[in-house]
Design a protein around this motif. Structure first.
Motif, PDB file in Angstrom:
ATOM      1  N   ILE A   1      -7.509  -1.170   1.486  1.00 41.60           N
ATOM      2  CA  ILE A   1      -6.190  -1.709   0.788  1.00 41.60           C
ATOM      3  C   ILE A   1      -6.279  -1.519  -0.416  1.00 41.60           C
ATOM      4  O   ILE A   1      -5.313  -0.987  -1.052  1.00 41.60           O
ATOM      5  N   ARG A   2      -7.447  -1.763  -1.207  1.00 39.94           N
ATOM      6  CA  ARG A   2      -7.549  -2.385  -2.593  1.00 39.94           C
ATOM      7  C   ARG A   2      -7.822  -0.851  -3.585  1.00 39.94           C
ATOM      8  O   ARG A   2      -8.033  -1.096  -4.558  1.00 39.94           O
ATOM      9  N   THR A   3      -8.745  -0.127  -2.766  1.00 37.49           N
ATOM     10  CA  THR A   3      -9.599   0.828  -3.807  1.00 37.49           C
ATOM     11  C   THR A   3      -8.842   2.464  -3.510  1.00 37.49           C
ATOM     12  O   THR A   3      -8.251   2.497  -2.420  1.00 37.49           O
ATOM     13  N   LEU A   4      -9.355   3.118  -4.151  1.00 40.57           N
ATOM     14  CA  LEU A   4      -8.796   4.635  -4.295  1.00 40.57           C
ATOM     15  C   LEU A   4      -9.501   5.286  -2.901  1.00 40.57           C
ATOM     16  O   LEU A   4      -8.655   6.206  -2.369  1.00 40.57           O
ATOM     17  N   TYR A   5     -10.340   4.790  -2.349  1.00 38.97           N
ATOM     18  CA  TYR A   5     -10.997   5.288  -1.226  1.00 38.97           C
ATOM     19  C   TYR A   5      -9.838   5.171  -0.126  1.00 38.97           C
ATOM     20  O   TYR A   5      -9.504   6.118   0.504  1.00 38.97           O
TER      21      TYR A   5
ATOM     22  N   LYS B   1      -6.683   4.503  -0.478  1.00 42.86           N
ATOM     23  CA  LYS B   1      -5.541   5.273  -0.737  1.00 42.86           C
ATOM     24  C   LYS B   1      -5.411   6.683  -0.304  1.00 42.86           C
ATOM     25  O   LYS B   1      -4.680   7.328   0.137  1.00 42.86           O
TER      26      LYS B   1
ATOM     27  N   TYR C   1      -5.218   7.362   3.522  1.00 44.60           N
ATOM     28  CA  TYR C   1      -3.741   7.193   3.974  1.00 44.60           C
ATOM     29  C   TYR C   1      -3.086   8.397   3.542  1.00 44.60           C
ATOM     30  O   TYR C   1      -2.217   8.844   4.516  1.00 44.60           O
ATOM     31  N   ALA C   2      -3.118   8.584   2.383  1.00 47.86           N
ATOM     32  CA  ALA C   2      -2.484   9.879   1.733  1.00 47.86           C
ATOM     33  C   ALA C   2      -2.883  11.073   2.456  1.00 47.86           C
ATOM     34  O   ALA C   2      -1.791  11.929   3.021  1.00 47.86           O
TER      35      ALA C   2
ATOM     36  N   GLY D   1      -4.075  11.523   5.663  1.00 51.29           N
ATOM     37  CA  GLY D   1      -3.727  11.323   6.895  1.00 51.29           C
ATOM     38  C   GLY D   1      -2.181  11.456   7.053  1.00 51.29           C
ATOM     39  O   GLY D   1      -1.520  11.669   7.945  1.00 51.29           O
ATOM     40  N   SER D   2      -1.664  11.073   5.962  1.00 53.47           N
ATOM     41  CA  SER D   2       0.045  11.029   6.237  1.00 53.47           C
ATOM     42  C   SER D   2       0.394  12.368   5.857  1.00 53.47           C
ATOM     43  O   SER D   2       1.405  12.884   6.679  1.00 53.47           O
TER      44      SER D   2
ATOM     45  N   ALA E   1      -1.287  15.571  -0.342  1.00 51.75           N
ATOM     46  CA  ALA E   1      -2.478  14.886  -0.975  1.00 51.75           C
ATOM     47  C   ALA E   1      -3.055  16.272  -1.830  1.00 51.75           C
ATOM     48  O   ALA E   1      -3.624  16.025  -3.016  1.00 51.75           O
TER      49      ALA E   1
ATOM     50  N   GLY F   1      -2.545   8.245   8.996  1.00 51.59           N
ATOM     51  CA  GLY F   1      -1.814   7.691   8.097  1.00 51.59           C
ATOM     52  C   GLY F   1      -1.344   6.484   8.433  1.00 51.59           C
ATOM     53  O   GLY F   1      -0.973   5.725   7.603  1.00 51.59           O
TER      54      GLY F   1
END
Lengths: 253, 369
Positions: free
Chosen positions: B233-237, B239, B242-243, B245-246, B251, B313
């Motif tokens: 939720i909070r780190t670049l990892y 993000k 999700y990016a 997978g989305s 990406a 995602g």
């Protein structure tokens, strides 16, 4: 005349035997907004794909910001200062608006490799700022963009480009899929770029929009640049004549 | 009541009516399932959750312990699988990686003398006997890391579908597990190694303030779940997970090093499978080549029940934890009403499919507004 930002000399692209783009000589000056128009398959998008290095050109030279360049990919072009809005949206549907705006250039509280702590508040604040100038209507920027309309998504995409624009903005048919109101919003963003003095190449089929927004119009036909006209010295009928081939030998842009 | 708190462009936005996080639905399902089992038990004059005997204590502690314990080890695998699925991939190899890691780890955790006699199951010579516990742990993590790296490199750089890459690892790692000691179990670990799972880490860490003996796997599961929930939720990892997978193309266009990130995520999933293998062998005091069979599917089921989309995602670690609780509650529930194990498996399959159908149905409903 102002400084030259982008120049192409003899830019050529062949797809197998198809000559999609031939000998394009193109110049864009500082602060200038230029429209690229032409029929389907005239080579407009091909031209943009060579400049942004989405594809590698067959021949020709590109000069950007005073230097000859050979970008290996769109990323390198972006890092050099060319922001592009592509026809196909480059957005991640499951991320919210700030995450999309800052995709690949996140801001951090503190850095620790891949586990760097995101600065969500600053990214959100800057997103709100960027979107306010575009007058786009988005009920909640914290929702994933999956559920947003095509226009809202396009506005996010364009706001991203506008927010990070530095040296050159390229938009490939940014309003093709948009409604009247959304088109007006995008056009406002473009006017904002003009005020900030950021040069732009706009690909558009909409001649009303072209005459509203840009300084100069470059016409492509069958892979060649057939006309480059200042807005004041031409009109809609004239441009259509070039697009359809009624008028026009070869000129240099 | 309605006010535009942060709607843009004058659009009214009512925060009270925003979409509920899907995790709340999973939690609701968990509560519902517990209620159903409580009801079924009451019909027989027993209770699912509560203590009906005069032994003190409000809850049926033994059952709660089992629910948590049987979910913990597979749950740790599910944490890694969740990240891989959110990334848009799949990991079928985790069960076999548990098997292979278990065999190898145990060989470095053996004790020299069993009841005064030489260890009958010794794999290596005296040099590998009674090693400090850090050695088997390090060896285990290295095994998981290696398997995960191979998975990740295959997926990222050969561009073969993750299903195939990890299917290959699933078959090969099981082969390693069987080959390691010609199918023989590896047993008799040092006392310290046995205490990894069976000790009371919570008691040790809190100086006896909170004690939960024999539940170390659950403690490790909880801590890892919390860490990865924060990371996602909070780190670049997170993000980036999700990016990718989305919209992987987006990406890539945005400058994310997609391939490197994939390798990282698969490597982490492999190491989580290794953690599960260490705890499993420590708990059972033995390693067998058949350990972890079908764990990968249980882990995937936990993620799916918890709302993780196989399309990538979407989903969360917390969802998977709840999915794991549902999974375990159902098994305990069936046992509590004395349902035959064969029926349990049949119903388990139906529940997995049902969870996905429900999720799709909910998605469509949301689209319609």
């Amino acid at each position: 005349m102002a400084r030259v930002i982008l120049e192409t000399r003899g830019l050529t692209k062949h797809y197998g035997g198809v000559h999609a783009l031939e000998d394009a000589d193109f110049i864009l000056h500082e602060g200038e907004h230029v429209a690229v128009v032409g029929d389907n398959g005239a080579g407009k998008s091909t031209f943009v794909r060579q400049v942004t290095a989405v594809e590698q050109r067959s021949a020709g030279e590109i000069f950007f910001d005073g230097q000859q360049v050979a970008f290996s990919g769109p990323l390198e072009a972006r890092e050099a200062g060319i922001e592009t809005v592509f026809q196909t949206l480059a957005l991640a549907d499951d991320l919210d608006v700030p995450s999309n705006l800052f995709l690949g250039r996140e801001l951090f509280r503190w850095r620790f490799g891949p586990f760097s702590w995101l600065d969500r508040k600053t990214m959100r604040d800057r997103t709100m700022e960027a979107l306010k100038t575009t007058a786009v209507k988005i009920p909640n920027v914290d929702n994933p963009i999956r559920n947003m309309s095509g226009g809202q998504r396009q506005c996010v995409s364009i706001a991203r480009t506008a927010a990070f624009a530095s040296k050159l903005v390229i938009m490939d048919e940014p309003t093709a899929a948009l409604g009247v109101q959304e088109t007006a919003q995008v056009e406002n963003i473009i006017r904002g770029l003009k005020e900030r003095g950021i040069p732009m190449i706009l690909i558009s089929h909409n001649l009303r929009q072209v005459f509203d927004l840009v300084d100069r119009i470059v016409v492509f036909r069958r892979g060649r640049i057939v006309a480059s006209l200042r807005k004041e010295e031409t009109d809609g009928n004239d441009i259509v004549s070039y697009i359809t081939g009624v008028k026009g030998g070869e000129v240099n842009a | 009541m309605t006010q535009a708190t942060h709607g843009l462009g004058g659009l009214r936005y009512d925060p009270a009516k925003r979409n509920r996080a899907p995790e709340w639905n999973v939690l609701g399902a968990l509560v519902l399932i517990v209620l159903v089992f409580e009801l079924l038990n009451r019909m027989n004059g027993t209770s699912f959750l509560f203590n009906m005997r005069d032994t003190g204590g409000l809850f049926n502690q033994a059952r709660l312990d089992i629910i948590v314990l049987q979910v913990a080890i597979t749950g740790i695998i599910a944490l890694g699988v969740t990240q891989v699925i959110i990334l848009g991939g799949i990991d079928l190899s985790s069960g076999s990686v548990v098997g292979a890691t278990a065999m190898i780890v145990m060989s470095f955790a053996q004790t020299e003398l069993v009841n005064g006699n030489p260890n009958p199951k010794a794999i290596f010579g005296a040099w590998a006997m009674d090693l400090p516990v850090i050695v088997p742990i390090a060896v285990g993590l290295a095994c998981g890391l290696a398997a995960g790296l191979i998975n990740g490199l295959l997926v990222a750089y050969t561009k073969i579908p993750p299903f195939i890459a990890t299917l290959g690892m699933m078959v090969s790692a099981r082969g390693v597990a069987k080959w390691w000691s010609n199918g023989q179990p590896v047993s008799f670990p040092t006392e310290t190694y046995g205490s990894l799972a069976n000790g009371d880490i919570l008691g040790t860490l809190t100086f006896g303030l909170v004690s939960w003996p024999g539940q170390n796997p659950a403690v490790v599961f909880a801590v890892l779940a919390l860490l990865f929930q924060i990371a996602m939720i909070r780190t670049l990892y997170g993000k980036r997970c999700y990016a990718i997978g989305s919209n992987e193309a987006a990406a890539r266009m945005s400058g994310i090093n997609v391939d490197r990130h994939k390798v990282l995520v698969y490597a982490i999933a492999g190491m989580l499978a290794a953690v599960a293998a260490i705890l499993l062998t420590s708990k059972n005091l033995t390693a067998q080549a058949g350990m972890g069979v079908m764990y990968e599917l249980d882990a995937i089921a936990m993620a799916v029940i918890g709302g993780v989309s196989l399309a990538g995602g979407r989903g969360s670690i917390i969802g998977t934890v709840l999915g794991a609780m549902i999974f375990s509650t159902i098994i305990s529930g069936f046992t509590s009403i004395r349902l035959d194990a064969y029926y349990q498996e049949m119903v388990k399959g139906a529940i997995i499919v049902g969870a996905v159908v429900l999720d799709q149905w909910r998605q469509r409903k949301r689209m319609r507004g």
